[in-house]
Design an enzyme around this catalytic site. Structure first.
Site, PDB file in Angstrom:
ATOM      1  NE  ARG A   1      -1.554   6.689   1.371  1.00 31.28           N
ATOM      2  CZ  ARG A   1      -1.364   5.672   2.379  1.00 31.28           C
ATOM      3  NH1 ARG A   1      -1.360   6.275   3.550  1.00 31.28           N
ATOM      4  NH2 ARG A   1      -1.728   4.623   2.083  1.00 31.28           N
TER       5      ARG A   1
ATOM      6  CG  LEU B   1       9.310 -17.476  -3.700  1.00 32.78           C
ATOM      7  CD1 LEU B   1       9.444 -17.307  -2.179  1.00 32.78           C
ATOM      8  CD2 LEU B   1       9.351 -16.038  -4.585  1.00 32.78           C
TER       9      LEU B   1
ATOM     10  CB  SER C   1     -13.241  -7.922  -4.347  1.00 38.11           C
ATOM     11  OG  SER C   1     -12.680  -8.293  -3.146  1.00 38.11           O
TER      12      SER C   1
ATOM     13  CD1 TRP D   1     -13.454  -5.179  -8.675  1.00 37.23           C
ATOM     14  CD2 TRP D   1     -12.936  -4.290 -10.538  1.00 37.23           C
ATOM     15  NE1 TRP D   1     -12.984  -6.227  -9.265  1.00 37.23           N
ATOM     16  CE2 TRP D   1     -12.690  -5.733 -10.500  1.00 37.23           C
ATOM     17  CE3 TRP D   1     -12.661  -3.543 -11.829  1.00 37.23           C
ATOM     18  CZ2 TRP D   1     -12.130  -6.404 -11.569  1.00 37.23           C
ATOM     19  CZ3 TRP D   1     -11.828  -4.451 -12.876  1.00 37.23           C
ATOM     20  CH2 TRP D   1     -11.560  -5.755 -12.720  1.00 37.23           C
TER      21      TRP D   1
ATOM     22  CG  ASP E   1      -1.979   1.183   1.161  1.00 34.78           C
ATOM     23  OD1 ASP E   1      -2.309   1.403  -0.091  1.00 34.78           O
ATOM     24  OD2 ASP E   1      -2.710   1.196   2.169  1.00 34.78           O
TER      25      ASP E   1
ATOM     26  CG  HIS F   1      -0.640   2.416  -9.242  1.00 35.43           C
ATOM     27  ND1 HIS F   1      -0.888   1.953  -7.905  1.00 35.43           N
ATOM     28  CD2 HIS F   1      -1.685   3.101  -9.375  1.00 35.43           C
ATOM     29  CE1 HIS F   1      -1.842   2.322  -7.580  1.00 35.43           C
ATOM     30  NE2 HIS F   1      -2.421   3.260  -8.387  1.00 35.43           N
TER      31      HIS F   1
HETATM   32  C1  IPE Z   1      -5.282  -2.668  -0.074  1.00 32.67           C
HETATM   33  O1  IPE Z   1      -5.308  -1.446  -0.400  1.00 32.67           O
HETATM   34  C2  IPE Z   1      -5.374  -3.572  -1.245  1.00 32.67           C
HETATM   35  C3  IPE Z   1      -4.163  -3.594  -2.040  1.00 32.67           C
HETATM   36  C4  IPE Z   1      -3.144  -2.983  -1.580  1.00 32.67           C
HETATM   37  C5  IPE Z   1      -4.387  -4.234  -3.147  1.00 32.67           C
HETATM   38  P1  IPE Z   1      -6.260  -0.285  -0.245  1.00 32.67           P
HETATM   39  O2  IPE Z   1      -5.389   0.917  -0.493  1.00 32.67           O
HETATM   40  O3  IPE Z   1      -7.269  -0.574  -1.412  1.00 32.67           O
HETATM   41  O4  IPE Z   1      -7.052  -0.377   1.010  1.00 32.67           O
HETATM   42  P2  IPE Z   1      -7.989   0.883   1.683  1.00 32.67           P
HETATM   43  O5  IPE Z   1      -9.019   1.271   1.099  1.00 32.67           O
HETATM   44  O6  IPE Z   1      -7.051   1.767   2.336  1.00 32.67           O
HETATM   45  O7  IPE Z   1      -8.255   0.115   3.170  1.00 32.67           O
HETATM   46  C1  IPE Z   2      -1.763   0.320  -3.337  1.00 30.82           C
HETATM   47  O1  IPE Z   2      -1.464   1.547  -3.139  1.00 30.82           O
HETATM   48  C2  IPE Z   2      -2.101  -0.355  -4.735  1.00 30.82           C
HETATM   49  C3  IPE Z   2      -3.404  -0.722  -5.060  1.00 30.82           C
HETATM   50  C4  IPE Z   2      -4.168  -0.682  -3.952  1.00 30.82           C
HETATM   51  C5  IPE Z   2      -3.618  -1.277  -6.001  1.00 30.82           C
HETATM   52  P1  IPE Z   2      -2.618   2.631  -3.340  1.00 30.82           P
HETATM   53  O2  IPE Z   2      -3.065   2.894  -4.725  1.00 30.82           O
HETATM   54  O3  IPE Z   2      -3.640   2.175  -2.421  1.00 30.82           O
HETATM   55  O4  IPE Z   2      -1.898   3.944  -2.615  1.00 30.82           O
HETATM   56  P2  IPE Z   2      -2.508   4.971  -1.649  1.00 30.82           P
HETATM   57  O5  IPE Z   2      -2.831   4.210  -0.460  1.00 30.82           O
HETATM   58  O6  IPE Z   2      -3.538   5.904  -2.109  1.00 30.82           O
HETATM   59  O7  IPE Z   2      -1.320   5.931  -1.095  1.00 30.82           O
HETATM   60 MG    MG Z   3      -4.074   2.495  -0.411  1.00 27.59          MG
END
Ligand code: IPE
Ligand code: IPE
Ligand code: MG
Length: 258
Positions: free
Chosen positions: A36, A143, A78, A81, A32, A49
């Site tokens: 940001r 792995l 999930s 989306w 995550d 990304h």
């Molecule tokens: C969790 O991250 C899912 C992935 C990293 C793929 P999110 O950014 O979607 O989670 P929330 O919305 O902050 O809980």
């Molecule tokens: C995780 O990073 C990647 C996915 C959920 C696909 P985020 O896109 O959630 O990044 P933040 O949380 O907005 O910084």
């Molecule tokens: Mg996030």
């Protein structure tokens, strides 16, 4: 006798209690903070990304070197989306491009690739790439890299339950046969040991519907470091923290470390 069976029943919700070891066998990561990371650098979220994809490569290699046998990465939930359509389509393109470019290299490094989640939600071309990657790498043993994509922990448990009932409808009339052992083979990660170490980057301290069943006794590690900055050194910090933990699985400290 009665005490014995009580003990057995209450032993743990964890099916296989792992041997204590310095190196976690299975590490599961919520990657995550991509958005940001980018915003803090005045870059579009897309840049975060794409930098995040580069980190996957580095962390996979670091896990191999450290003798970790299972790495599970949450790539797309999930619930993701719900994001703006252009971000969702960028994430799909990145996923597809990564499979196209990286599978051969993963294969030559002895890595088995497994994609879990509701794969029917993906477009046909992506599903073909996933099938091809599974076929090509299925016998590799160095792995197991599992990518959770269009994955949700609750949906995983529900679908396991539905499949158990579909395969053996008689369990409905004898619910005592619906045990953890009976359900486990139908869960997405059934062939992996339960995660020893869970890492979430990006500062949030929540599970966000990741491996709800499998994380029952996993050691949790949260770091403020955003995923695009999470390097092998950060992985070592997480492992160092893991090594300080005492895993008790319901027992007392004296029982596990007499
Ligand atoms: C969790 O991250 C899912 C992935 C990293 C793929 P999110 O950014 O979607 O989670 P929330 O919305 O902050 O809980
Ligand atoms: C995780 O990073 C990647 C996915 C959920 C696909 P985020 O896109 O959630 O990044 P933040 O949380 O907005 O910084
Ligand atoms: Mg996030």
């Amino acid at each position: 006798m009665r005490g014995d069976s009580l003990l057995k029943r209450r032993a743990s919700s964890t099916l296989a209690i792992p041997e204590a070891d310095d190196v976690p066998r299975h590490v599961a990561i919520i990657m995550d903070g991509n958005g940001r990371w980018a915003t803090a650098r005045h870059l579009p979220r897309a840049a975060g990304h794409s930098k995040g994809v580069d980190r996957v490569e580095e962390i996979v290699e670091a896990c191999v070197v450290r003798g970790i046998t299972h790495l599970t990465l949450f790539a797309f939930s999930s619930e993701n989306w719900r994001r703006p359509a252009d971000e969702v389509s960028l994430l799909m393109r990145l996923f597809m491009g990564t499979l196209e470019r990286q599978v051969a290299r993963l294969h030559s490094n002895g890595i088995r690739l497994s994609i879990v989640g509701d794969l029917d939600g993906f477009e046909p071309r992506l599903r073909e790439l996933i099938d091809a990657a599974h076929r090509k790498t299925q016998s590799n043993q160095r792995l197991t890299l599992t990518i959770a994509a269009n994955y949700g922990g609750r949906a995983d448990i529900l679908s396991a339950f539905r499949r158990l009932v579909a395969v053996d409808p008689t369990v409905v009339s004898d619910p005592s046969r619906i045990t953890e052992e009976a359900l486990a083979p139908y869960l997405a990660m059934h062939d992996a040991p339960e995660p020893d170490l869970f890492i979430r980057t990006g500062g949030e301290q929540r599970i966000s519907n990741f491996l709800l069943w499998q994380l029952a006794y996993t050691e949790l590690y949260f770091t403020d470091v955003h995923w695009p900055s999470f390097d092998a050194g950060e992985l070592d910090r997480a492992i160092a923290s893991y090594r300080t933990r005492e895993r008790r699985f319901g027992r007392t400290s004296a029982q596990v470390d007499p």
